[in-house]
Motif scaffolding. Sequence first.
Motif, PDB file in Angstrom:
ATOM      1  N   THR A   7      19.162   8.882 -41.844  1.00 35.26           N
ATOM      2  CA  THR A   7      19.832   8.352 -42.973  1.00 35.26           C
ATOM      3  C   THR A   7      19.041   7.433 -43.718  1.00 35.26           C
ATOM      4  O   THR A   7      17.629   7.391 -43.461  1.00 35.26           O
ATOM      5  N   PHE A   8      19.119   7.148 -44.814  1.00 34.17           N
ATOM      6  CA  PHE A   8      18.462   6.493 -46.116  1.00 34.17           C
ATOM      7  C   PHE A   8      17.681   5.626 -45.353  1.00 34.17           C
ATOM      8  O   PHE A   8      16.358   5.229 -45.630  1.00 34.17           O
ATOM      9  N   SER A   9      18.212   4.556 -44.734  1.00 32.84           N
ATOM     10  CA  SER A   9      17.490   3.239 -44.304  1.00 32.84           C
ATOM     11  C   SER A   9      16.645   3.673 -43.334  1.00 32.84           C
ATOM     12  O   SER A   9      15.538   2.951 -42.935  1.00 32.84           O
ATOM     13  N   ASP A  10      16.854   4.685 -42.490  1.00 31.88           N
ATOM     14  CA  ASP A  10      15.957   4.938 -41.272  1.00 31.88           C
ATOM     15  C   ASP A  10      14.802   5.972 -41.578  1.00 31.88           C
ATOM     16  O   ASP A  10      13.815   5.859 -41.011  1.00 31.88           O
ATOM     17  N   ALA A  11      14.758   6.630 -42.833  1.00 35.21           N
ATOM     18  CA  ALA A  11      13.944   7.564 -43.377  1.00 35.21           C
ATOM     19  C   ALA A  11      12.527   6.726 -43.529  1.00 35.21           C
ATOM     20  O   ALA A  11      12.623   5.766 -43.780  1.00 35.21           O
ATOM     21  N   LYS A  12      11.381   7.493 -42.752  1.00 34.57           N
ATOM     22  CA  LYS A  12      10.227   6.855 -42.927  1.00 34.57           C
ATOM     23  C   LYS A  12       9.145   7.857 -43.359  1.00 34.57           C
ATOM     24  O   LYS A  12       9.149   8.812 -43.157  1.00 34.57           O
ATOM     25  N   ALA A  13       8.167   7.175 -44.038  1.00 33.61           N
ATOM     26  CA  ALA A  13       7.137   7.707 -44.622  1.00 33.61           C
ATOM     27  C   ALA A  13       6.000   7.940 -43.280  1.00 33.61           C
ATOM     28  O   ALA A  13       6.069   7.149 -42.598  1.00 33.61           O
ATOM     29  N   PRO A  14       5.134   8.921 -43.530  1.00 32.26           N
ATOM     30  CA  PRO A  14       3.956   9.016 -42.522  1.00 32.26           C
ATOM     31  C   PRO A  14       3.349   7.762 -42.575  1.00 32.26           C
ATOM     32  O   PRO A  14       3.033   6.979 -43.601  1.00 32.26           O
ATOM     33  N   GLY A  16       0.953   4.869 -42.852  1.00 35.26           N
ATOM     34  CA  GLY A  16      -0.282   4.769 -43.443  1.00 35.26           C
ATOM     35  C   GLY A  16      -0.457   5.378 -44.652  1.00 35.26           C
ATOM     36  O   GLY A  16      -1.205   5.128 -45.631  1.00 35.26           O
ATOM     37  N   MET A  17       0.791   5.993 -45.236  1.00 30.74           N
ATOM     38  CA  MET A  17       0.950   6.593 -46.489  1.00 30.74           C
ATOM     39  C   MET A  17       2.068   6.292 -47.344  1.00 30.74           C
ATOM     40  O   MET A  17       3.163   5.651 -46.853  1.00 30.74           O
ATOM     41  N   ARG A  18       1.556   5.753 -48.483  1.00 30.56           N
ATOM     42  CA  ARG A  18       2.575   5.398 -49.629  1.00 30.56           C
ATOM     43  C   ARG A  18       2.977   6.605 -50.471  1.00 30.56           C
ATOM     44  O   ARG A  18       1.938   7.140 -50.814  1.00 30.56           O
ATOM     45  N   ILE A  19       4.274   6.526 -50.806  1.00 31.46           N
ATOM     46  CA  ILE A  19       4.861   7.718 -51.549  1.00 31.46           C
ATOM     47  C   ILE A  19       5.549   7.131 -52.915  1.00 31.46           C
ATOM     48  O   ILE A  19       6.191   6.334 -52.723  1.00 31.46           O
ATOM     49  N   TYR A  20       5.112   7.982 -53.924  1.00 26.97           N
ATOM     50  CA  TYR A  20       5.923   7.543 -55.213  1.00 26.97           C
ATOM     51  C   TYR A  20       6.732   8.749 -55.634  1.00 26.97           C
ATOM     52  O   TYR A  20       5.837   9.745 -55.689  1.00 26.97           O
ATOM     53  N   ALA A  21       8.002   8.798 -55.661  1.00 22.31           N
ATOM     54  CA  ALA A  21       8.650   9.758 -56.315  1.00 22.31           C
ATOM     55  C   ALA A  21       9.357   9.569 -57.653  1.00 22.31           C
ATOM     56  O   ALA A  21      10.033   8.768 -57.823  1.00 22.31           O
ATOM     57  N   ILE A  22       9.028  10.487 -58.621  1.00 17.37           N
ATOM     58  CA  ILE A  22       9.350   9.913 -60.024  1.00 17.37           C
ATOM     59  C   ILE A  22      10.286  11.108 -60.385  1.00 17.37           C
ATOM     60  O   ILE A  22      10.120  12.248 -60.165  1.00 17.37           O
ATOM     61  N   GLY A  23      11.266  10.710 -61.102  1.00 18.51           N
ATOM     62  CA  GLY A  23      12.506  11.509 -61.568  1.00 18.51           C
ATOM     63  C   GLY A  23      12.010  12.365 -63.040  1.00 18.51           C
ATOM     64  O   GLY A  23      11.253  12.190 -63.460  1.00 18.51           O
ATOM     65  N   ASP A  24      13.011  12.948 -63.511  1.00 19.28           N
ATOM     66  CA  ASP A  24      12.905  13.959 -64.392  1.00 19.28           C
ATOM     67  C   ASP A  24      12.394  13.208 -65.839  1.00 19.28           C
ATOM     68  O   ASP A  24      12.833  12.193 -66.251  1.00 19.28           O
ATOM     69  N   GLY A 228      16.976   6.815 -71.630  1.00 19.24           N
ATOM     70  CA  GLY A 228      15.762   6.103 -72.009  1.00 19.24           C
ATOM     71  C   GLY A 228      15.184   5.238 -70.827  1.00 19.24           C
ATOM     72  O   GLY A 228      14.318   4.287 -71.106  1.00 19.24           O
ATOM     73  N   VAL A 229      15.463   5.855 -69.615  1.00 13.11           N
ATOM     74  CA  VAL A 229      14.716   5.204 -68.515  1.00 13.11           C
ATOM     75  C   VAL A 229      14.373   6.313 -67.487  1.00 13.11           C
ATOM     76  O   VAL A 229      15.045   7.215 -67.314  1.00 13.11           O
ATOM     77  N   LEU A 230      13.240   5.788 -67.090  1.00 18.13           N
ATOM     78  CA  LEU A 230      12.231   6.725 -66.027  1.00 18.13           C
ATOM     79  C   LEU A 230      12.352   6.077 -64.731  1.00 18.13           C
ATOM     80  O   LEU A 230      11.992   4.813 -64.757  1.00 18.13           O
ATOM     81  N   SER A 231      12.736   6.505 -63.806  1.00 22.52           N
ATOM     82  CA  SER A 231      12.848   5.900 -62.408  1.00 22.52           C
ATOM     83  C   SER A 231      11.999   6.672 -61.258  1.00 22.52           C
ATOM     84  O   SER A 231      11.770   7.634 -61.416  1.00 22.52           O
ATOM     85  N   CYS A 232      11.452   5.614 -60.314  1.00 23.86           N
ATOM     86  CA  CYS A 232      10.633   5.949 -59.496  1.00 23.86           C
ATOM     87  C   CYS A 232      11.050   5.179 -58.039  1.00 23.86           C
ATOM     88  O   CYS A 232      11.420   4.197 -58.192  1.00 23.86           O
ATOM     89  N   MET A 233      10.699   5.770 -57.101  1.00 29.07           N
ATOM     90  CA  MET A 233      11.066   5.196 -55.747  1.00 29.07           C
ATOM     91  C   MET A 233       9.809   5.401 -54.962  1.00 29.07           C
ATOM     92  O   MET A 233       9.068   6.341 -54.877  1.00 29.07           O
ATOM     93  N   ARG A 234       9.480   4.089 -54.442  1.00 30.57           N
ATOM     94  CA  ARG A 234       8.055   3.871 -53.660  1.00 30.57           C
ATOM     95  C   ARG A 234       8.701   3.804 -52.241  1.00 30.57           C
ATOM     96  O   ARG A 234       9.585   2.992 -51.693  1.00 30.57           O
ATOM     97  N   PHE A 235       7.979   4.724 -51.306  1.00 31.87           N
ATOM     98  CA  PHE A 235       8.221   4.839 -49.998  1.00 31.87           C
ATOM     99  C   PHE A 235       7.179   4.342 -49.194  1.00 31.87           C
ATOM    100  O   PHE A 235       5.944   4.865 -49.357  1.00 31.87           O
ATOM    101  N   GLU A 236       7.278   3.538 -48.350  1.00 30.66           N
ATOM    102  CA  GLU A 236       6.193   2.969 -47.395  1.00 30.66           C
ATOM    103  C   GLU A 236       6.795   2.648 -46.010  1.00 30.66           C
ATOM    104  O   GLU A 236       7.580   1.535 -46.017  1.00 30.66           O
ATOM    105  N   LYS A 240      11.669   0.798 -49.055  1.00 28.34           N
ATOM    106  CA  LYS A 240      11.877   1.822 -50.326  1.00 28.34           C
ATOM    107  C   LYS A 240      12.335   0.825 -51.384  1.00 28.34           C
ATOM    108  O   LYS A 240      13.007  -0.374 -51.402  1.00 28.34           O
ATOM    109  N   ASP A 241      11.497   0.950 -52.351  1.00 27.31           N
ATOM    110  CA  ASP A 241      11.383   0.043 -53.734  1.00 27.31           C
ATOM    111  C   ASP A 241      11.633   0.703 -54.856  1.00 27.31           C
ATOM    112  O   ASP A 241      10.905   1.990 -55.149  1.00 27.31           O
ATOM    113  N   LEU A 242      12.662   0.327 -55.838  1.00 28.75           N
ATOM    114  CA  LEU A 242      12.598   1.017 -57.047  1.00 28.75           C
ATOM    115  C   LEU A 242      11.624   0.600 -58.096  1.00 28.75           C
ATOM    116  O   LEU A 242      11.601  -0.728 -58.042  1.00 28.75           O
ATOM    117  N   ILE A 243      11.203   1.523 -58.864  1.00 28.51           N
ATOM    118  CA  ILE A 243      10.337   0.917 -60.091  1.00 28.51           C
ATOM    119  C   ILE A 243      10.916   1.829 -61.235  1.00 28.51           C
ATOM    120  O   ILE A 243      11.058   3.064 -61.388  1.00 28.51           O
TER     121      ILE A 243
END
Length: 248
Positions: A7-14, A16-24, A228-236, A240-243
């Motif tokens: 699930t979204f809430s349980d999904a875990k990044a490796p 020690g790794m921080r991941i940033y995912a950026i949209g279109d 006019g908005v570019l979105s990113c999610m930070r996974f650690e 999960k945090d939205l930027i």
Amino acid sequence: MATEGVTFSDAKAPEGMRIYAIGDIHGRFDLLSQMHERIVAEIERDSPADWRIIYLGDYVDRGPESNQVLEFLSTETAADPRVIALAGNHDAGMLSFLNRPRRDGLFALYGGDTTAQSYGVELRLAPKDKLLASAAELEKAVPEKHIEFLRNLPVSASFGDLFFCHAGVRPGIPLEEQKRDDLLWIRNEFHDHFGLYPKLIVHGHTPRLAPEIRLNRVNLDTGAVKFGVLSCMRFEDTRKDLIQVSGS
């Protein structure tokens, strides 16, 4: 991770790794620059043990600065393998047009004119001789560096409980067996599926007014051109945090 899915809430990044995912991005180099600078500043400030910056595709078309976007991303991904750019359908469409110019293809019909303009070329679709002439002019104007970047874009990436792609996945098919066309193009079958996947699917492709967070997926396309908005999610870990960055 449970065998029935994550699930979204349980999904875990490796660990020690921080991941940033950026949209279109769609040619919005102004928003890309803001976002990348913000992410790099966070990484420098926090010094995570490991990190990845993952762009989810659609770098060209519609927005005014596709040339600058491709120059920036081709440079960044070559300089550091931790910066990952995935293929989007519009990126594939640009390559397809350069290989075989068509007036009824994605590039011609959905924003390729602004991509051509960013290289100083006016895209002319008719008659056929003008189509071929403007396509040849564009091919000459696009640096080989940009072409190679587009040719070598992977269609997915996976870390921990997270699976990244442009459009989504086809339900019922193992993630490692997903077809390229689905990863670049799928919509309805994916959006209408509410069952869990082996990993949380992080994608773009379909613009929304706000990030679309579901139990089994996250859509980070918030219309860089349209809204006019570019979105990113930070996974650690499981956090999960939205930027977001915005412009006119």
